[in-house]
Design a protein around this motif. Structure first.
Motif, PDB file in Angstrom:
ATOM      1  N   ILE A  52       0.842  -1.209   0.000  1.00 36.27           N
ATOM      2  CA  ILE A  52       0.000   0.000   0.000  1.00 36.27           C
ATOM      3  C   ILE A  52       0.871   1.251   0.000  1.00 36.27           C
ATOM      4  N   ALA A  53       1.929   1.239   0.809  1.00 40.12           N
ATOM      5  CA  ALA A  53       2.844   2.383   0.870  1.00 40.12           C
ATOM      6  C   ALA A  53       3.575   2.588  -0.446  1.00 40.12           C
ATOM      7  N   TYR A  54       3.768   1.503  -1.173  1.00 38.17           N
ATOM      8  CA  TYR A  54       4.532   1.554  -2.421  1.00 38.17           C
ATOM      9  C   TYR A  54       3.737   2.203  -3.562  1.00 38.17           C
ATOM     10  N   ILE A  55       2.412   2.139  -3.492  1.00 44.92           N
ATOM     11  CA  ILE A  55       1.572   2.645  -4.587  1.00 44.92           C
ATOM     12  C   ILE A  55       1.796   4.130  -4.866  1.00 44.92           C
ATOM     13  N   PRO A  56       1.728   5.040  -3.865  1.00 43.37           N
ATOM     14  CA  PRO A  56       1.983   6.453  -4.178  1.00 43.37           C
ATOM     15  C   PRO A  56       3.408   6.710  -4.651  1.00 43.37           C
ATOM     16  N   LEU A  57       4.360   5.913  -4.186  1.00 44.72           N
ATOM     17  CA  LEU A  57       5.732   6.052  -4.675  1.00 44.72           C
ATOM     18  C   LEU A  57       5.795   5.672  -6.154  1.00 44.72           C
ATOM     19  N   PHE A  58       5.067   4.626  -6.517  1.00 48.39           N
ATOM     20  CA  PHE A  58       5.019   4.191  -7.916  1.00 48.39           C
ATOM     21  C   PHE A  58       4.426   5.279  -8.801  1.00 48.39           C
ATOM     22  N   ILE A  59       3.339   5.878  -8.358  1.00 48.14           N
ATOM     23  CA  ILE A  59       2.688   6.937  -9.149  1.00 48.14           C
ATOM     24  C   ILE A  59       3.616   8.136  -9.307  1.00 48.14           C
ATOM     25  N   ALA A  60       4.290   8.508  -8.213  1.00 46.81           N
ATOM     26  CA  ALA A  60       5.230   9.628  -8.278  1.00 46.81           C
ATOM     27  C   ALA A  60       6.369   9.330  -9.245  1.00 46.81           C
ATOM     28  N   ALA A  61       6.880   8.102  -9.191  1.00 50.33           N
ATOM     29  CA  ALA A  61       7.952   7.718 -10.103  1.00 50.33           C
ATOM     30  C   ALA A  61       7.485   7.761 -11.551  1.00 50.33           C
ATOM     31  N   MET A  62       6.247   7.346 -11.788  1.00 53.45           N
ATOM     32  CA  MET A  62       5.685   7.350 -13.137  1.00 53.45           C
ATOM     33  C   MET A  62       5.625   8.780 -13.687  1.00 53.45           C
ATOM     34  N   ILE A  63       5.191   9.731 -12.855  1.00 53.53           N
ATOM     35  CA  ILE A  63       5.138  11.137 -13.283  1.00 53.53           C
ATOM     36  C   ILE A  63       6.553  11.645 -13.571  1.00 53.53           C
ATOM     37  N   PHE A  64       7.480  11.288 -12.695  1.00 56.59           N
ATOM     38  CA  PHE A  64       8.862  11.748 -12.890  1.00 56.59           C
ATOM     39  C   PHE A  64       9.434  11.230 -14.204  1.00 56.59           C
ATOM     40  N   TRP A  65       9.293   9.917 -14.440  1.00 53.35           N
ATOM     41  CA  TRP A  65       9.898   9.329 -15.650  1.00 53.35           C
ATOM     42  C   TRP A  65       9.236   9.849 -16.920  1.00 53.35           C
ATOM     43  N   ALA A  66       7.959  10.239 -16.822  1.00 58.27           N
ATOM     44  CA  ALA A  66       7.291  10.807 -17.997  1.00 58.27           C
ATOM     45  C   ALA A  66       8.013  12.063 -18.467  1.00 58.27           C
ATOM     46  N   ILE A  67       8.581  12.810 -17.516  1.00 58.43           N
ATOM     47  CA  ILE A  67       9.361  13.996 -17.872  1.00 58.43           C
ATOM     48  C   ILE A  67      10.791  13.615 -18.240  1.00 58.43           C
ATOM     49  N   GLN A  68      11.420  12.817 -17.407  1.00 59.91           N
ATOM     50  CA  GLN A  68      12.835  12.491 -17.629  1.00 59.91           C
ATOM     51  C   GLN A  68      13.063  11.796 -18.972  1.00 59.91           C
ATOM     52  N   GLU A  69      12.194  10.865 -19.331  1.00 62.44           N
ATOM     53  CA  GLU A  69      12.393  10.104 -20.559  1.00 62.44           C
ATOM     54  C   GLU A  69      12.140  10.938 -21.820  1.00 62.44           C
ATOM     55  N   GLN A  70      11.479  12.086 -21.676  1.00 59.69           N
ATOM     56  CA  GLN A  70      11.312  12.949 -22.843  1.00 59.69           C
ATOM     57  C   GLN A  70      12.611  13.659 -23.214  1.00 59.69           C
ATOM     58  N   GLY A  71      13.629  13.493 -22.378  1.00 56.93           N
ATOM     59  CA  GLY A  71      14.939  14.023 -22.727  1.00 56.93           C
ATOM     60  C   GLY A  71      15.512  13.394 -23.982  1.00 56.93           C
ATOM     61  N   SER A  72      15.169  12.130 -24.237  1.00 60.49           N
ATOM     62  CA  SER A  72      15.660  11.447 -25.438  1.00 60.49           C
ATOM     63  C   SER A  72      14.646  11.468 -26.579  1.00 60.49           C
TER      64      SER A  72
END
Length: 497
Positions: free
Chosen positions: A293-313
């Protein structure tokens, strides 16, 4: 794994020998260094190879399609980690799975090193997708195996490991990018194949001495009866998928656009099902369920982050080629070189963050707070890209320093989130799903890129301001929400920081 087995594993690993860390970190550092050299070298030139004209050595695809294919490719690479995690957990263990993954990756780069048009491109992608799914989540799991649960060096060790990833990522665009864009794309892809070969050699020659029993344990092995059933299902499913795929392509139903949309949907469905299965498994105890349960919001936050970071390429790579002055201080810049900025900053800053976490010890911010701060920086990295367009419009070329600043800001966020996320995943994972939970962590990147496959279609010079502004603002908003939820998340972690 029992406490006795864990102690036996730790005792089999030389605990000093690589910057004060277990000696096995040397093996994994350089294995991942060469694997990332091959992967990021290929990615540095792949977008340009797809949309440059055939007369310029490319495939002649339109830029929007090429950008979506890049995002889907990245999504599939990380989605395939599900397969790698399952194979490691139930069949081979993480160490052997890493080796077979490296072999497939090398073969994929070899295919792309020969002129073969779009067919060769997709064959290569398939091999690299499967190979990376076998290797990437499992090599990180082996890093976790080097440390006991109480070892305070764990976060610092992952930061050092992350620096190895980025050393390879830094050199690859400079070497592969230069050769690919200035001489020949296929020669560049050949260098990527050589890089993976060197990674395999490093792993095979040093793993016995340095890794001990790390990565050899199969936590949830299939019984003989389960093997027959599972292999039968896999075989039948593979045949059905091949037949349906061939029929869909032949009839024109399965187009590139429909395939991209399908992957975008799967990017949301697959991790959702993964959380449900792990949470409801009889092999997951109550403490582990709380941690999921604690991992779910971390997963969502990571998903938002990578959506930005991966647009670098993707988006920033297009920006480098079409909107940027490709000279600075009399030096001519190759567009693919900008892909070295992210790993370059990490090389310098990863030791600082590793030192900081060790120095702070128990006083360092909680995992969820680090994630929130990471989102703040990711959002800022897009918001600053509004400034040149607002000042001078979108018809003029901008200074390359704007891209440098954007990459710098997102790196600050990455160092707050990515190595910490790897470490947290190894600590929050249910025992029966250890490698598969690491695969779930990489699914946050897959989900982000699956969503990106649709988002990147919206980018054009005339939509530049609202594109960067809206995405950056959403990231900061999610960061604020996560920060407010941090105490509750920490409670559900049941003692894990």
């Amino acid at each position: 794994m029992s406490t006795m087995d864990k102690n036996k594993r730790i005792q089999s690993i030389p605990q000093k020998g690589f910057f004060g860390h277990p000696k096995g970190l040397f093996t994994l550092f350089f294995t991942e260094f060469w694997e990332r050299f091959s992967y990021y070298g290929m990615r540095a030139i792949l977008l340009y190879y797809m949309y440059y004209e055939i007369s310029e050595g490319g495939l002649g695809l339109d830029q929007t399609t090429a950008a979506s294919i890049m995002a889907v490719y990245g999504a599939l690479v990380y989605m395939s980690g599900i397969i790698g995690g399952w194979i490691a957990d139930r069949l081979l263990g993480t160490s052997r799975t890493v080796f077979y993954g490296g072999v497939l990756i090398m073969l994929g780069h070899i295919v792309l090193s020969f002129p073969g048009g779009v067919t060769a491109l997709f064959v290569s992608m398939a091999l690299i997708v499967i190979g990376t799914g076998l290797l990437k989540p499992n090599v990180s799991s082996v890093v976790g195996d080097l440390y006991s649960d109480e070892d305070t060096r764990r976060d610092a060790g992952f930061s050092i490991f992350y620096m190895g990833i980025n050393l390879g990522g830094f050199l690859a665009p400079l070497i592969v990018g230069t050769v690919g864009q200035q001489y020949n794309y296929h020669l560049g892809f050949s260098l990527a194949a050589i890089g993976m070969l060197l990674g395999l050699i490093t792993f095979v020659l040093t793993k016995k001495k340095n890794l001990g029993l790390a990565g050899t344990h199969v936590p949830n092995p299939l019984t003989k009866e389960e093997r027959k059933k599972v292999f039968g299902i896999i075989g039948i499913s593979a045949v059905i998928m091949i037949i349906l795929g061939a029929f869909s392509i032949q009839t024109g139903f399965l187009t590139i656009k429909r395939f991209i949309f399908l992957i975008s949907i799967l990017g949301i469905i697959i991790p959702t099902l993964y959380f449900i299965v792990m949470y409801n498994s009889p092999k997951t105890n109550e403490v582990e369920k709380s941690r999921i349960i604690a991992y779910i919001p971390l997963f969502i936050a990571a998903m938002i982050f990578w959506a930005i970071q991966e647009q670098g390429s993707i988006i920033l790579a297009l920006y480098a080629d079409n909107r940027t002055q490709l000279s600075l201080g009399g030096i001519e810049i190759t567009p693919s070189w900008f892909q070295s900025l992210n790993p370059l900053f990490i090389i310098f800053l990863a030791p600082v963050f590793a030192w900081l976490w060790v120095k702070l010890g128990n006083r360092q911010p909680s995992t969820s707070k680090k994630f929130a701060y990471g989102l703040f920086f990711a959002g800022l990295s897009f918001l600053v890209m509004i400034i040149p367009a607002a000042m001078n419009g979108t018809e003029t070329l901008v200074s390359p320093l704007w891209l440098v600043l954007s990459f710098f800001l997102v790196v600050l966020g990455e160092l707050l989130l990515s190595p910490v996320g790897l470490s947290a995943t190894t600590k929050l994972a249910p025992a029966a799903f250890s490698a598969q939970t690491m695969s779930l962590w990489f699914l946050s990147n897959a989900s982000a890129q699956a969503i990106n496959a649709q988002i990147v279609k919206l980018y054009r010079p005339e939509t530049e301001i609202i594109y960067f502004g809206a995405i950056g603002a959403v990231a900061i908003l999610i960061g604020v929400i996560l920060l407010s939820l941090s105490p509750k998340i920490q409670e559900y972690m049941k003692g894990v920081r």
